[in-house]
Design a protein around this motif. Structure first.
Motif, PDB file in Angstrom:
ATOM      1  N   THR A 102       0.907  -1.220   0.139  1.00  0.00           N
ATOM      2  CA  THR A 102      -0.088   0.059   0.099  1.00  0.00           C
ATOM      3  C   THR A 102       0.997   1.291  -0.243  1.00  0.00           C
ATOM      4  OG1 THR A 102      -1.731  -1.231   1.368  1.00  0.00           O
ATOM      5  CG2 THR A 102      -1.866   1.267   1.088  1.00  0.00           C
ATOM      6  N   ILE A 103       1.084   2.028  -1.197  1.00  0.00           N
ATOM      7  CA  ILE A 103       1.866   2.970  -1.461  1.00  0.00           C
ATOM      8  C   ILE A 103       1.117   4.222  -1.617  1.00  0.00           C
ATOM      9  CG2 ILE A 103       4.018   3.936  -2.595  1.00  0.00           C
ATOM     10  CD1 ILE A 103       4.897   1.740  -0.828  1.00  0.00           C
ATOM     11  N   THR A 104       0.700   4.963  -0.801  1.00  0.00           N
ATOM     12  CA  THR A 104      -0.310   6.077  -1.137  1.00  0.00           C
ATOM     13  C   THR A 104       0.282   7.117  -2.067  1.00  0.00           C
ATOM     14  OG1 THR A 104       0.692   7.081   0.897  1.00  0.00           O
ATOM     15  CG2 THR A 104      -1.340   5.966   1.171  1.00  0.00           C
ATOM     16  N   PRO A 105       1.612   7.343  -2.304  1.00  0.00           N
ATOM     17  CA  PRO A 105       1.868   8.385  -3.531  1.00  0.00           C
ATOM     18  C   PRO A 105       1.284   7.881  -4.866  1.00  0.00           C
ATOM     19  CG  PRO A 105       3.683   8.206  -1.952  1.00  0.00           C
ATOM     20  CD  PRO A 105       2.656   7.067  -1.564  1.00  0.00           C
ATOM     21  N   LEU A 106       1.325   6.333  -4.866  1.00  0.00           N
ATOM     22  CA  LEU A 106       0.989   6.202  -6.219  1.00  0.00           C
ATOM     23  C   LEU A 106      -0.599   6.434  -6.290  1.00  0.00           C
ATOM     24  CD1 LEU A 106       1.115   4.589  -8.796  1.00  0.00           C
ATOM     25  CD2 LEU A 106       0.599   2.412  -7.522  1.00  0.00           C
ATOM     26  N   PHE A 107      -1.321   6.238  -5.418  1.00  0.00           N
ATOM     27  CA  PHE A 107      -2.678   6.475  -5.480  1.00  0.00           C
ATOM     28  C   PHE A 107      -2.982   8.019  -5.260  1.00  0.00           C
ATOM     29  CE2 PHE A 107      -3.059   2.904  -2.076  1.00  0.00           C
ATOM     30  CZ  PHE A 107      -3.109   1.906  -3.084  1.00  0.00           C
ATOM     31  N   ASP A 108      -2.226   8.773  -4.877  1.00  0.00           N
ATOM     32  CA  ASP A 108      -2.200  10.270  -5.160  1.00  0.00           C
ATOM     33  C   ASP A 108      -2.054  10.939  -6.394  1.00  0.00           C
ATOM     34  OD1 ASP A 108      -2.704  10.752  -2.361  1.00  0.00           O
ATOM     35  OD2 ASP A 108      -0.605  11.119  -1.828  1.00  0.00           O
ATOM     36  N   ALA A 109      -1.021   9.922  -6.877  1.00  0.00           N
ATOM     37  CA  ALA A 109      -0.612  10.169  -8.635  1.00  0.00           C
ATOM     38  C   ALA A 109      -1.878   9.703  -9.561  1.00  0.00           C
ATOM     39  CB  ALA A 109       0.572   9.716  -9.108  1.00  0.00           C
ATOM     40  N   LEU A 110      -2.586   8.721  -9.242  1.00  0.00           N
ATOM     41  CA  LEU A 110      -3.609   8.292  -9.978  1.00  0.00           C
ATOM     42  C   LEU A 110      -4.844   9.217  -9.611  1.00  0.00           C
ATOM     43  CD1 LEU A 110      -3.568   4.515  -9.497  1.00  0.00           C
ATOM     44  CD2 LEU A 110      -2.716   5.960 -11.576  1.00  0.00           C
ATOM     45  N   ALA A 111      -4.946   9.727  -8.738  1.00  0.00           N
ATOM     46  CA  ALA A 111      -6.222  10.834  -8.346  1.00  0.00           C
ATOM     47  C   ALA A 111      -5.734  12.069  -8.968  1.00  0.00           C
ATOM     48  CB  ALA A 111      -6.257  10.863  -6.744  1.00  0.00           C
ATOM     49  N   SER A 112      -4.661  12.320  -8.980  1.00  0.00           N
ATOM     50  CA  SER A 112      -4.218  13.769  -9.576  1.00  0.00           C
ATOM     51  C   SER A 112      -4.372  13.595 -10.928  1.00  0.00           C
ATOM     52  CB  SER A 112      -2.815  13.958  -9.276  1.00  0.00           C
ATOM     53  OG  SER A 112      -2.346  15.372  -9.947  1.00  0.00           O
ATOM     54  N   PHE A 113      -3.736  12.581 -11.589  1.00  0.00           N
ATOM     55  CA  PHE A 113      -4.287  12.287 -13.127  1.00  0.00           C
ATOM     56  C   PHE A 113      -5.465  12.217 -13.547  1.00  0.00           C
ATOM     57  CE2 PHE A 113      -4.527   9.347 -16.733  1.00  0.00           C
ATOM     58  CZ  PHE A 113      -3.760   9.984 -17.464  1.00  0.00           C
ATOM     59  N   HIS A 114      -6.248  11.699 -12.542  1.00  0.00           N
ATOM     60  CA  HIS A 114      -7.690  11.450 -13.138  1.00  0.00           C
ATOM     61  C   HIS A 114      -8.616  12.895 -12.835  1.00  0.00           C
ATOM     62  CE1 HIS A 114     -11.711   9.761 -13.107  1.00  0.00           C
ATOM     63  NE2 HIS A 114     -12.073  10.530 -12.144  1.00  0.00           N
ATOM     64  N   ARG A 115      -8.099  13.464 -11.993  1.00  0.00           N
ATOM     65  CA  ARG A 115      -8.807  15.148 -12.034  1.00  0.00           C
ATOM     66  C   ARG A 115      -8.725  15.793 -13.379  1.00  0.00           C
ATOM     67  NH1 ARG A 115      -6.884  15.008  -6.617  1.00  0.00           N
ATOM     68  NH2 ARG A 115      -5.152  16.286  -7.148  1.00  0.00           N
ATOM     69  N   ARG A 116      -7.449  15.510 -13.787  1.00  0.00           N
ATOM     70  CA  ARG A 116      -6.589  16.248 -15.171  1.00  0.00           C
ATOM     71  C   ARG A 116      -7.045  15.753 -16.067  1.00  0.00           C
ATOM     72  NH1 ARG A 116      -1.986  19.383 -15.817  1.00  0.00           N
ATOM     73  NH2 ARG A 116      -2.614  19.950 -13.448  1.00  0.00           N
ATOM     74  N   HIS A 117      -7.463  14.353 -16.154  1.00  0.00           N
ATOM     75  CA  HIS A 117      -7.880  13.479 -17.489  1.00  0.00           C
ATOM     76  C   HIS A 117      -8.981  12.763 -17.022  1.00  0.00           C
ATOM     77  CE1 HIS A 117      -4.395  15.001 -19.323  1.00  0.00           C
ATOM     78  NE2 HIS A 117      -3.682  14.586 -18.243  1.00  0.00           N
TER      79      HIS A 117
END
Length: 291
Positions: A102-117
């Motif tokens: 469980t590496i939360t920075p990966l989840f943060d990156a996916l969430a940030s990407f999803h908001r953009r795209h």
């Protein structure tokens, strides 16, 4: 001023709370506060009345809010227009992640990407690292977070996010609990609790034991580090994990293992010549892991 300040300003205005706004934009509350203060200094006006329990807009803040929303909408329109040219309006992003990690920075990156795209379909699948690496090589996954022993996979691009040594975690009262470190040969005299074969930490342990000519007794194994530690806390054996996995676990004693030179590494891997979708994701990953 920059778009980040405008985004934080709008978030605080709409949430009427700095903590909720920080959760919304995925940074710390202090980070949001500092950016808002800088924005106010640049404007020469207070945007929020912080004297009450609920954060309220000042007259200047109320006047600025619609313009901030317009500016953010214009920036999004520019990104959308460019995405349409680059093929990022619709598409798929296939992510792999090592089981139990469980590496939360990966989840943060996916969430940030999803908001953009938001129209890009994201899928996430867990597996052991060997399978994930082969999936990336074969084109079945665009990006994978893998755990490897000592070195990165050949022929792939990579971003190392963690590299550290192994430790033995034991319950209070265990023979090893008061030691400053433990030789590998002595450690293997005890029943061990490990992650499965195919994980980076297990790979480091197995390679070190083979090099030293010793054979460990793996009594129990679990895919989740928390389960490995829980079993050790109950006195069922010695947990073998990396230092960061045991750093804040109450009731267990972490003992560094001697004679193990290979580091346990965690890395993002992807193919060379990545797609437009992956090129758009990678900056989000670098920012998230750098934070």
């Amino acid at each position: 001023m920059d778009l980040r300040q405008l985004e934080y300003f709008v978030a605080v205005a709409e949430e009427a709370n700095f903590t909720r706004a920080a959760d919304r934009v995925h940074i710390t509350q202090s980070g949001v506060s500092a950016q808002i203060r800088q924005f106010e200094r640049e404007l020469g006006a207070d945007l929020f009345d912080r004297s009450a329990r609920m954060v309220r807009l000042t007259a200047a803040g109320a006047a600025a809010l619609p313009h901030a929303r317009t500016a953010l909408a214009a920036a999004q329109a520019i990104r959308t227009a460019c995405d349409e040219v680059n093929g990022l309006v619709r598409g798929k992003l296939r992510i792999g992640m090592v089981t139990g990690c469980t590496i939360t920075p990966l989840f943060d990156a996916l969430a940030s990407f999803h908001r953009r795209h938001p129209r890009i379909e994201i899928t996430l699948a867990e597996d052991n690292s060997e399978v994930l690496v082969e999936n990336v090589r074969a084109g079945h996954a665009d990006l994978a977070l893998v755990a490897v022993a000592g070195g990165l996979p050949d022929g792939l691009e990579s971003l190392t996010v963690l590299s550290e040594g192994l430790v033995a975690a034991v319950a209070p009262g265990h023979d090893l609990a008061e030691r400053e470190s433990v030789p590998l040969r002595r450690l293997t005299a005890y029943p061990l609790i490990c992650l499965p074969v195919g994980t980076g930490i297990r790979g480091v342990l197995d390679q070190a034991c083979a090099a030293a000519g010793v054979r460990p007794t793996v009594a129990l194994q679990a895919t989740a580090p928390g389960a490995v530690l829980d079993l050790a806390a109950r006195g069922l054996g010695v947990a073998i994990l990396s230092a960061s996995m045991t750093a804040e676990v109450a009731g267990l004693r972490s003992v560094p293992i001697e004679d193990v030179e290979l580091p346990a590494m965690l890395a993002l891997v992807w193919r060379k010549g990545e797609s437009a979708v992956l090129r758009a994701l990678l900056p989000h990953c670098r920012r998230a892991f750098a934070a």
